[in-house]
Design an enzyme around this catalytic site. Structure first.
Site, short mmCIF file in Angstrom:
data_model
loop_
_atom_site.label_atom_id
_atom_site.label_comp_id
_atom_site.label_asym_id
_atom_site.label_seq_id
_atom_site.Cartn_x
_atom_site.Cartn_y
_atom_site.Cartn_z
CG HIS A 1 21.72 -10.66 51.73
ND1 HIS A 1 21.14 -11.26 50.62
CD2 HIS A 1 21.51 -11.53 52.76
CE1 HIS A 1 20.60 -12.42 50.96
NE2 HIS A 1 20.81 -12.60 52.25
CG LEU B 1 13.93 -16.08 50.98
CD1 LEU B 1 15.09 -16.98 50.57
CD2 LEU B 1 13.24 -16.67 52.20
CG PHE B 2 11.73 -10.00 53.04
CD1 PHE B 2 10.84 -9.70 52.02
CD2 PHE B 2 11.29 -10.78 54.09
CE1 PHE B 2 9.53 -10.18 52.05
CE2 PHE B 2 10.00 -11.27 54.12
CZ PHE B 2 9.12 -10.97 53.10
CB CYS B 3 18.07 -8.57 50.65
SG CYS B 3 17.83 -8.32 48.89
CB ALA B 4 17.16 -10.73 55.67
#
Length: 453
Positions: free
Chosen positions: A129, A374-377
């Site tokens: 992100h 979701l790992f900022c992705a």
């Protein structure tokens, strides 16, 4: 560990000393264990050498650039020397400019503010992100997730061939995925961008801590990374690259340090002449200690030797991937396939487990810190997990909108400070959890899976 693997491990360097290597944590099953920090992709532990350098400088701390006192002058020299050290670490071009920021996110938002009017931005949906979202005020073309490096190059070529060739354009791409660890074909993407009159910025947040990085060799126009992923504390980041767009843009922040001269106008207003140097985008008192810590980390990694560091990390990658491959219930996530080169970042799902529950059990029962979610992705992880629904209502399962699947994954990440024992413990813990299940009961608290008490 096999005999041959053990022999290989003995020929590799020891892990670099990091803060926290002796920290112990309690287990819900009783007793304590040395904490296995395997969440480097979020924040890597600070190198002991970096901490020692910062501690040695701390008594001499002073405000930079505008002080006549000895400590201010010393701090100014240290700050500007840090800029030169990081510039050398990145192998920048002679006329490139390096701006100290707060993080990769801050760096890319700064560049987004400096885009020329009517600039078109091209970015793959697979980005973190930090590099996916800053371009909202520009004309953005989001490119579908490629499934091979060659497809990534072909996708970008088609998109740039169809653009308006008269206006400015920027391509934003990651160097190494924060989800899969896979290396992207940066040099090839840069060549395509330049062939079509576009520029390219590299998100090196996950690349810079794991591989040597040359702005000149990759031929990127800008590079951004974060100190806290490069074994430095204190929230500093870097944006380095071509100066023209940065010099032409309004300052990222207006204030002292960014201005060369301020005068009153006859109409009662204020006229400002801004600096053309990096100071233009470094208003206020800069984070001197943070910049010094980043420079110290750059020196430490260079002195350790990249060939040695990469060889050891690839050994750890192989150990984890081999261990996970022995568990049929585990599926490792990948865009480019098993043979793709990668850094020490591996994400996976476990059949029959919600990932939040699995990560909580690794922590509470084995003293292992990993990341889940979701790992900022989000776009990338949803693409990779699109066919893997997870049970609603299970401990830690994230809420999903009506009609959507509840998706998340586990991520293990490691680097120059990771001991072999942490990797061995992780692999053994995964096998035991899959075979025997959790030894404890867990519940959901504020969206997180935590041990029940």
């Amino acid at each position: 560990m096999s005999v041959s693997t053990a022999a290989t491990a003995r020929t590799l360097c020891a892990p670099l000393p990091v803060l926290g290597r002796d920290v112990t944590v309690p287990l819900v099953t009783g007793g304590e264990v040395a904490y296995a920090a395997l969440d480097y992709a979020a924040s890597a532990p600070a190198l002991q050498r970096v901490w020692d350098d910062v501690a040695a400088y701390a008594p001499y701390y002073g405000s930079v650039h505008r002080g006549a006192g000895y400590l201010s002058q010393l701090s100014t020299d240290l700050f500007e020397n840090a800029r030169r050290t990081v510039t050398e670490f990145l192998d920048c071009r002679p006329d490139d400019q390096l701006v100290f920021t707060r993080s990769t996110t801050d760096s890319l938002n700064l560049l987004a503010r400096a885009l020329p009017a009517d600039c078109q931005v091209f970015v793959f949906e697979t980005e973190h992100h930090a590099s996916l979202l800053p371009w909202q005020d520009a004309r953005v073309s989001y490119l579908d997730a490629p499934r091979t490096p060659q497809q990534a190059v072909a996708t970008l070529e088609r998109a740039l061939a169809d653009r308006d060739p008269q206006g400015p354009a920027l391509v934003c791409v990651t160097g190494a995925s924060n989800v899969t660890g896979e290396l992207w074909p940066v040099r090839e993407l840069a060549a395509i961008a330049h062939a079509h009159g576009a520029r390219i910025v590299l998100d090196a947040a996950q690349l810079a801590p794991h591989r040597p990085l040359s702005v000149r060799d990759l031929d990127v126009d800008w590079v951004a990374f974060s100190g806290h992923k490069l074994y430095a504390p204190f929230g500093s980041g870097v944006l380095a690259g071509r100066a023209d767009w940065l010099r032409a843009a309004e300052p990222y922040l207006a204030g002292g340090g960014a201005s060369r001269k301020v005068t009153r106008r006859e109409d009662g207003g204020v006229a400002v002449e801004w600096h053309d140097s990096a100071a233009r985008h470094e208003a206020g008192s800069p984070n001197v200690i943070g910049a010094y810590a980043v420079a110290s980390a750059c020196k430490a990694l260079t002195d350790a030797g990249w060939d040695t560091l990469v060889a050891r990390e690839e050994h750890l990658i192989a150990e984890i991937r081999a261990g996970l491959a022995e568990v049929p219930e585990v599926r490792v996530l990948s865009l480019f396939g098993d043979d793709a080169p990668r850094v020490g970042v591996i994400s996976f799902v476990v059949e029959g487990w919600n990932s939040s529950h699995f990560a909580a059990a690794l922590s509470a029962e084995y003293g292992i810190g990993v990341r889940d979610g979701l790992f900022c992705a989000h776009s990338l992880v949803r693409t990779l997990l699109g066919s893997d629904p997870q049970t609603q209502g299970e401990c830690g399962a994230p809420e999903a909108a009506p009609g959507e699947k509840s998706l998340n994954a586990v991520r293990v990440s490691f680097g120059a400070g990771t001991p072999d024992e942490h990797v061995e413990r992780f692999v053994n813990a995964v096998k035991r959890l899959v075979t025997d299940g959790a030894q404890w009961t867990y519940r959901t608290e504020e969206g997180r899976c935590v041990p029940a008490v």
